[in-house]
Design a protein around this motif. Structure first.
Motif, PDB file in Angstrom:
ATOM      1  N   TRP A 113     -12.452  -0.850   3.846  1.00  0.00           N
ATOM      2  CA  TRP A 113     -11.579  -0.106   2.950  1.00  0.00           C
ATOM      3  C   TRP A 113     -12.273   0.177   1.611  1.00  0.00           C
ATOM      4  N   GLN A 114     -12.940  -0.822   1.069  1.00  0.00           N
ATOM      5  CA  GLN A 114     -13.657  -0.627  -0.203  1.00  0.00           C
ATOM      6  C   GLN A 114     -14.771   0.409  -0.050  1.00  0.00           C
ATOM      7  N   ARG A 167       0.851  -1.189   0.000  1.00  0.00           N
ATOM      8  CA  ARG A 167       0.000   0.000   0.000  1.00  0.00           C
ATOM      9  C   ARG A 167       0.889   1.242   0.000  1.00  0.00           C
ATOM     10  N   ASP A 185      -0.564  -4.290  10.006  1.00  0.00           N
ATOM     11  CA  ASP A 185      -1.467  -4.619   8.903  1.00  0.00           C
ATOM     12  C   ASP A 185      -0.839  -5.702   8.036  1.00  0.00           C
ATOM     13  N   ALA A 239     -13.495   4.857   9.320  1.00  0.00           N
ATOM     14  CA  ALA A 239     -12.649   5.935   8.807  1.00  0.00           C
ATOM     15  C   ALA A 239     -12.783   7.186   9.675  1.00  0.00           C
ATOM     16  N   ASP A 280      -2.496   5.378  -2.275  1.00  0.00           N
ATOM     17  CA  ASP A 280      -3.743   4.689  -1.907  1.00  0.00           C
ATOM     18  C   ASP A 280      -4.440   5.401  -0.754  1.00  0.00           C
ATOM     19  N   LEU A 281      -3.644   5.985   0.150  1.00  0.00           N
ATOM     20  CA  LEU A 281      -4.167   6.648   1.340  1.00  0.00           C
ATOM     21  C   LEU A 281      -3.313   7.880   1.600  1.00  0.00           C
ATOM     22  N   PRO A 337      -9.072   7.663  -0.274  1.00  0.00           N
ATOM     23  CA  PRO A 337      -9.241   7.847   1.163  1.00  0.00           C
ATOM     24  C   PRO A 337      -8.205   8.824   1.727  1.00  0.00           C
ATOM     25  N   TRP A 344     -14.802   2.863   2.091  1.00  0.00           N
ATOM     26  CA  TRP A 344     -14.142   4.160   2.243  1.00  0.00           C
ATOM     27  C   TRP A 344     -13.688   4.688   0.882  1.00  0.00           C
ATOM     28  N   ALA A 397     -10.405   0.452   9.881  1.00  0.00           N
ATOM     29  CA  ALA A 397     -10.608   1.173   8.621  1.00  0.00           C
ATOM     30  C   ALA A 397      -9.999   0.448   7.432  1.00  0.00           C
ATOM     31  N   LEU A 398      -8.948  -0.364   7.671  1.00  0.00           N
ATOM     32  CA  LEU A 398      -8.263  -1.049   6.577  1.00  0.00           C
ATOM     33  C   LEU A 398      -8.791  -2.457   6.319  1.00  0.00           C
ATOM     34  N   GLU A 399      -9.752  -2.928   7.099  1.00  0.00           N
ATOM     35  CA  GLU A 399     -10.376  -4.219   6.788  1.00  0.00           C
ATOM     36  C   GLU A 399     -10.972  -4.166   5.380  1.00  0.00           C
TER      37      GLU A 399
END
Length: 371
Positions: A336-337, A189, A211, A307, A258-259, A277, A339, A330-332
């Motif tokens: 994540w999708q 990521r 993560d 988020a 990505d973030l 995001p 968000w 938030a990253l599960e």
């Protein structure tokens, strides 16, 4: 419309970041010719290659730049519009000239999502010397001034985000080394980080390490200096330091990530236009009043509750223990999708409205008719 924009660099790069984008955007409006006054050209030069911090007057990208000093050049008279950014009154000699010319005078306020700004947006303030100043609020609703956005921005962003090859070329040009690019190709990521000194970056490095998906972390030189130690242990994010870059290159960096962790006003708005995001660190104020402003934005931002919890935790540096669980939630994958969809929806909803420069130009034109 000749416009003078006054910028006083109070803290870091947010003030000049907003003003330089506004000047360049107004230069795209037919009939407008902006001139930018800046008191700290060295800060300006960090985000605009080619600018000479030693020059009292110069042109950059076709825009007149004036070093704002206590004694401004006497031959520079006010234009049709004077825009002071964030309540920085023009110098006394220039104000004296304004009393003769009576230009449209705008106080460009800070961005806020709070409801009260709608009732104050555009209001005049009559001064004893006969000049009238109007308050102009950027914002997220049709009853405010909107957000700065250049024509064609979405199409340029979408083209880059659709091409992994172009993204890698951009990142390579920005200074991302081959080993980090290789990790990204293998599924890491990509996270960009631009934060204030009190951000809980050590907790962030620990949370990203926990993560399952590895992270390549991009941060500007000099920002969050404790990151080197926080990312040194095995399994921690791969840290890449980048130089300060021009605003268009910063936009492309945000599009590739990505973030995006961003701070203040300028980078926050640009991260919103990335349609990815984002985690916003709002400018800290006394008595925690900035957290009320944060909640006002979160009430409008269509992100998942996970988020929102992460964004709140990022803005509570005294309680870093909340960051890890919030980031993990938030990253599960499903969260994540969701968000990511919310970020695209937020971008599309805001992009449907006229941008700040269009609205401001129309507002000033109406006021000019009444002079």
């Amino acid at each position: 419309m000749r416009a003078d924009i006054f910028c006083r660099v109070v803290d870091n790069y947010g003030d000049i970041g907003v003003c330089w984008r506004l000047a360049r955007r107004l230069a795209q409006v037919p009939g407008w010719r902006p001139r930018l006054w800046v008191d700290d050209l060295r800060a300006f030069a960090r985000i605009q290659p080619g600018l000479d911090p030693e020059q009292a007057r110069q042109q950059c990208l076709g825009i007149d730049i004036v070093h704002w000093t206590p004694a401004p050049p006497a031959d520079l008279t006010p234009g049709d519009v004077v825009i002071e950014a964030f309540a920085c009154d023009p110098p006394d000699a220039f104000l004296a000239a304004m009393r003769q010319a009576h230009p449209v005078w705008i106080n460009l306020e800070y961005l806020s999502a709070e409801a009260w700004i709608e009732s104050c947006h555009g209001l005049p303030s009559q001064r004893p010397d006969g000049l009238v100043k109007h308050f102009y609020f950027p914002g997220f609703t049709p009853a405010t001034g909107g957000l700065l956005r250049e024509p064609g921005l979405s199409a340029e962003r979408d083209a880059l985000q659709a091409s992994p090859e172009q993204q890698e070329s951009v990142l390579r040009a920005l200074g991302v080394p081959p080993d980090a690019l290789s990790r990204r190709r293998d599924g890491a990521r990509l996270v960009s980080l631009f934060c204030y000194p009190d951000a809980p970056v050590d907790a962030l490095a620990s949370a990203l390490a926990a993560d399952p998906r590895p992270t390549v972390l991009l941060a500007p030189e000099g920002v969050a200096p404790s990151l080197e130690a926080a990312c040194a242990a095995p399994g921690r994010p791969t840290l890449v330091r980048l130089p300060f870059v021009s605003q268009p290159d910063f936009d492309r960096l945000l599009w590739c990530a990505d973030l995006n962790f961003v701070r203040g006003e300028d980078s926050f708005v640009r991260a919103a236009w990335a349609a990815r995001p984002l985690v916003w660190q709002i400018y800290p104020q006394h008595d925690q009043v900035h957290l009320d402003k944060l909640e006002a934005w979160l009430a409008r931002y269509p992100a998942t509750e996970g988020a929102r919890a992460l964004i709140r935790a990022w803005n509570q540096p005294d309680s870093p223990q909340a960051l890890g669980p919030a980031l993990a939630t938030a990253l599960e994958p499903e969260a994540w999708q969701a968000w990511a969809r919310a970020a695209r929806d937020w971008d599309a909803a805001q992009a449907d409205r006229p941008d700040l420069a269009e609205n401001l130009a129309a507002f000033c034109a109406e006021l000019a008719k009444k002079r």
